[in-house]
Design a protein around this motif. Structure first.
Motif, short mmCIF file in Angstrom:
data_model
loop_
_atom_site.label_atom_id
_atom_site.label_comp_id
_atom_site.label_asym_id
_atom_site.label_seq_id
_atom_site.Cartn_x
_atom_site.Cartn_y
_atom_site.Cartn_z
N ALA A 20 41.01 97.51 -10.81
CA ALA A 20 41.46 98.50 -11.79
C ALA A 20 42.76 98.07 -12.46
CB ALA A 20 41.63 99.87 -11.12
N ASP A 21 43.68 97.47 -11.70
CA ASP A 21 44.91 96.97 -12.30
C ASP A 21 44.61 95.87 -13.31
OD1 ASP A 21 46.53 98.71 -10.91
OD2 ASP A 21 47.20 97.22 -9.44
N ASP A 23 41.75 95.49 -14.94
CA ASP A 23 41.08 96.16 -16.05
C ASP A 23 42.09 96.77 -17.01
OD1 ASP A 23 38.54 95.62 -14.92
OD2 ASP A 23 38.34 97.65 -14.09
N LYS A 24 43.06 97.49 -16.46
CA LYS A 24 44.07 98.18 -17.29
C LYS A 24 44.96 97.20 -18.02
CE LYS A 24 44.22 101.97 -14.00
NZ LYS A 24 45.04 102.54 -12.93
N ALA A 27 42.85 95.56 -20.85
CA ALA A 27 42.58 96.53 -21.91
C ALA A 27 43.73 96.63 -22.91
CB ALA A 27 42.29 97.90 -21.30
N GLN A 28 44.94 96.34 -22.47
CA GLN A 28 46.11 96.45 -23.35
C GLN A 28 46.29 95.26 -24.29
OE1 GLN A 28 49.82 97.98 -21.66
NE2 GLN A 28 48.72 98.40 -19.75
N TRP A 155 54.21 97.85 -23.25
CA TRP A 155 53.41 97.82 -22.03
C TRP A 155 53.29 99.22 -21.44
CZ3 TRP A 155 50.10 94.87 -19.54
CH2 TRP A 155 49.86 95.10 -18.19
N LYS A 156 52.07 99.60 -21.08
CA LYS A 156 51.83 100.87 -20.39
C LYS A 156 51.76 100.56 -18.90
CE LYS A 156 49.20 102.68 -24.28
NZ LYS A 156 49.09 101.48 -25.09
N LEU A 158 51.24 100.34 -14.96
CA LEU A 158 50.04 100.55 -14.15
C LEU A 158 50.35 101.34 -12.89
CD1 LEU A 158 48.48 96.98 -14.40
CD2 LEU A 158 48.32 98.88 -16.01
#
Length: 176
Positions: A20-21, A23-24, A27-28, A155-156, A158
């Protein structure tokens, strides 16, 4: 629940969190950013994705019955940046994770002490899982680190945003 069942449950969840990390982070980023490398000796995220996927497919296909380093794998090719689109990158990424997670989910407590081979070297299934945990977590860490460097202030995060640790901890305690 037995210790073996508890272990398998824990590692399955941990690997899903690691994925998931990744993936996130991916995605950015756009395709140009996914190909960025600090220098010629550094790997782009695209290269890291190819390598991790190649490793997963090799190690986890017929995991209990064949050597984890398959003759069909071309590890050196994994380090050539040849992915053209983000869609292709995501397909490669998902294929590796699918093979790996399907194999991991098929394991049971009895399998944990079974001998498996990686490059002719014997390991227990537990050791092989832990070896891959360290390997995949390190590469996902690289993906996140490079992504964060590229995006900077855009950056969003995580995880817990800076300055919000106490608020997060209090919210978690209320959930218990």
């Amino acid at each position: 629940m037995s210790i073996g069942e508890t272990y398998l449950k824990a590692v399955r969840e941990r690997f899903k969190t690691i994925k998931a990390d990744g993936d996130k982070a991916i995605a950015q980023l756009d395709i140009e950013q996914l190909h960025w490398a600090f220098n010629e000796e550094s790997n782009s995220i695209a290269v890291i994705v190819k390598h991790v996927s190649g490793n997963m497919i090799s190690r986890w296909t017929d995991f209990l019955t064949t050597d984890g380093e398959k003759t069909t794998r071309n590890r050196d090719e994994e380090f050539i940046d040849s992915i053209d689109t983000k869609e292709e990158l995501l397909t490669i990424w998902e294929k590796g994770w699918q093979v790996f997670l399907d194999s991991l989910l098929s394991l049971n407590e009895v399998d944990l002490m079974t001998p498996v081979f990686i490059r002719g070297q014997q390991h227990t299934v537990i050791d092989a899982i832990e070896r891959q945990m360290a390997h995949y977590a390190a590469h996902i860490g690289q993906i996140v680190y490079v992504g964060k460097q590229i995006k900077g202030a855009e950056w969003k995060t995580l995880s817990i945003p800076r300055g919000q640790s106490q608020i997060f901890t209090e919210a978690m305690k209320k959930r218990s």
